[in-house]
Scaffold this motif. Structure first.
Motif, mmCIF file in Angstrom:
data_model
loop_
_atom_site.group_PDB
_atom_site.id
_atom_site.type_symbol
_atom_site.label_atom_id
_atom_site.label_comp_id
_atom_site.label_asym_id
_atom_site.label_seq_id
_atom_site.Cartn_x
_atom_site.Cartn_y
_atom_site.Cartn_z
ATOM 1 N N GLU A 1 42.745 85.176 48.551
ATOM 2 C CA GLU A 1 42.391 85.625 49.895
ATOM 3 C C GLU A 1 41.860 84.471 50.751
ATOM 4 O O GLU A 1 42.218 84.333 51.922
ATOM 5 C CB GLU A 1 41.323 86.716 49.788
ATOM 6 N N TRP B 1 43.558 82.922 54.138
ATOM 7 C CA TRP B 1 42.770 82.910 55.332
ATOM 8 C C TRP B 1 42.766 81.517 55.967
ATOM 9 O O TRP B 1 42.884 81.362 57.179
ATOM 10 C CB TRP B 1 41.364 83.369 54.936
ATOM 11 N N GLU C 1 46.161 81.008 57.709
ATOM 12 C CA GLU C 1 46.229 81.733 58.990
ATOM 13 C C GLU C 1 45.447 81.000 60.079
ATOM 14 O O GLU C 1 45.916 80.841 61.207
ATOM 15 C CB GLU C 1 45.664 83.143 58.779
ATOM 16 N N LYS C 2 44.242 80.572 59.748
ATOM 17 C CA LYS C 2 43.373 79.916 60.729
ATOM 18 C C LYS C 2 43.861 78.514 61.077
ATOM 19 O O LYS C 2 43.679 78.048 62.207
ATOM 20 C CB LYS C 2 41.928 79.837 60.216
ATOM 21 N N GLU D 1 46.246 78.918 63.885
ATOM 22 C CA GLU D 1 45.578 79.242 65.152
ATOM 23 C C GLU D 1 44.886 78.030 65.763
ATOM 24 O O GLU D 1 44.826 77.886 66.985
ATOM 25 C CB GLU D 1 44.539 80.347 64.941
ATOM 26 N N LEU D 2 44.333 77.178 64.905
ATOM 27 C CA LEU D 2 43.542 76.063 65.421
ATOM 28 C C LEU D 2 44.397 74.857 65.779
ATOM 29 O O LEU D 2 43.939 73.991 66.517
ATOM 30 C CB LEU D 2 42.447 75.681 64.418
ATOM 31 N N SER E 1 51.192 84.292 61.660
ATOM 32 C CA SER E 1 50.085 83.839 62.501
ATOM 33 C C SER E 1 50.620 83.136 63.753
ATOM 34 O O SER E 1 50.090 83.303 64.855
ATOM 35 C CB SER E 1 49.193 82.902 61.683
ATOM 36 N N GLU F 1 36.612 77.712 52.133
ATOM 37 C CA GLU F 1 37.286 78.063 53.396
ATOM 38 C C GLU F 1 36.383 77.789 54.596
ATOM 39 O O GLU F 1 36.873 77.433 55.677
ATOM 40 C CB GLU F 1 37.764 79.526 53.382
ATOM 41 N N THR F 2 35.071 77.899 54.414
ATOM 42 C CA THR F 2 34.156 77.586 55.518
ATOM 43 C C THR F 2 34.161 76.093 55.799
ATOM 44 O O THR F 2 34.197 75.666 56.962
ATOM 45 C CB THR F 2 32.720 78.040 55.171
ATOM 46 N N LEU G 1 37.341 75.242 57.693
ATOM 47 C CA LEU G 1 37.391 75.673 59.091
ATOM 48 C C LEU G 1 36.403 74.930 59.969
ATOM 49 O O LEU G 1 36.698 74.625 61.122
ATOM 50 C CB LEU G 1 37.161 77.185 59.191
#
Lengths: 256, 256
Positions: free
Chosen positions: B88, B92, B95-96, B99-100, B136, B239-240, B243
């Motif tokens: 997961e 994630w 996907e991000k 977007e970024l 995405s 993941e943090t 991002l």
């Protein structure tokens, strides 16, 4: 990895503190700790101590072992005013807000909020998110709890918390993408103004965007109006917008 | 919201293109489009056109309606070299990253990678992540696909892609938290060096951190060694970390 437990009061020498019931399962099942094991206790207000877990011979309790030197706080004066997102996305924002150092999270009910807060009541939502935040706290080693407020309607929140000169409200607006509608690029704004930034509010909208009424509310009648910021050229999901904006603001506040 | 479909070639006037099989279900079930509906077609390489969906009277196809003016690309020369996270969390990140505005994602197999890539084979993983990235893309309005490479072992990737003078490798190291072990704060480094940054690689570790052997590999023997950066005072989830670091680098590259 350091194993941590959260309790309202830290034990002192000769004065054990009972292990909070909410932490018992976490300590025994998740962390798999036993009687006599050593762990770190946090009070969620910036203090920590090395403690011994006692399970045998009475109710589960924590015994003081040694003080932990105070660390510089990594929590920064950033209030995340966040339109409530769907369950998983919102929980994810809560978890990451803790890791990144947000101080306060205000869950906002907006015109396009899909989640029905009324059914279970706003306090049930707050409790669930606070629980997730506290788990994240223990995992990442932050000493102060993320304060999660009870969900509130946008218009009430803004009425109670109008613009302030020394605490700008950065309003992330998807309609301002690429600098439309008078929006300024967030990174650019922070580069220009970051050195004087003492504290800050970040206002992030729901998946469906802001309603016309909400735009009017935010644009008018306030002495210190929100600063409309853009987050780049793409349509970001709510949680991506939150995390991108929080990352940039936190990094700026940390430099000061 | 604009409805979008991804196809290898855009239709031209008088030359319809078949709707890719992989997109059929998305178009009819998710977007609920019907014969004659108008949508936007993307080729994933920076071009877009307004098209009409034709379902009746033959195989599903797209008819050219009008060209879409070329937009400035929001994709930036950032390669995210990302240790594979659990299902997961990794999905994630994919996907991000779209977007970024990340250009390329390289999934890395490291000593502490938990996911067993061998079972299904690396290509199956790449395909799954590429599918998520493409979804995405359609959602956020990005024109160029995120290029996802086939998972590769860290040592092989580094051997094939050593340090380059004009493309620094920023190595996020949890052991460098708070500036330990010679790490420099990422935000500070970007503030000092961002104005000259043309392109960049971000290297992010797995949940369990880097092994000693991996540290040795990364620290030695390269003419242009990685720059060890710290992401603040807390232990961030994989993941943090990704991002937060991507947000800062992307914001910097966008300012130039």
């Amino acid at each position: 990895m350091t194993k941590r437990v959260l309790c309202a009061r830290l034990p002192r020498p000769g004065h054990p503190e009972p292990l909070p019931e909410t932490e018992s399962e976490h300590v025994t099942r998740v962390l798999r700790l036993r009687d006599g094991d050593v762990l770190e206790a946090l009070d969620g207000q910036g203090h920590a101590a090395k403690v011994t877990l006692r399970i045998r011979g009475g109710a589960p309790r924590l015994e003081f072992l040694e003080s932990k030197a105070a660390e510089a706080s990594g929590v920064l004066p950033l209030t995340l005013e966040m339109a409530i997102l769907k369950a998983e996305a919102m929980e994810w924002v809560v978890e990451k807000a803790v890791e990144l150092g947000v101080r306060t999270l205000v869950p906002l009910i907006t015109a396009h909020t899909v989640v029905q807060v009324k059914n279970k009541g706003p306090e049930a939502f707050r409790e669930r998110w606070q629980k997730i935040a506290d788990q994240s706290l223990k995992q990442c080693g932050r000493l102060e709890r993320l304060e999660i407020q009870t969900p509130i309607a946008l218009e009430n929140w803004i009425a109670q918390n109008p613009g302030k000169k020394d605490c700008p409200r950065l309003w992330c607006d998807e309609a301002g993408r690429g600098g439309k509608q008078g929006a300024v690029d967030l990174a650019h704004w922070l580069f220009e103004n970051g050195a004087h930034l003492q504290q800050c509010r970040l206002l992030i909208g729901p998946e469906g965007g802001w309603s016309d009424l909400e735009r009017q509310l935010l644009e008018s009648g306030q002495e210190f109006a929100p600063i409309k910021v853009s987050l780049g050229p793409y349509v970001l999901r709510g949680e991506t917008a939150a995390l991108y904006a929080v990352s940039l603001v936190i990094a700026t506040l940390r430099q000061i």
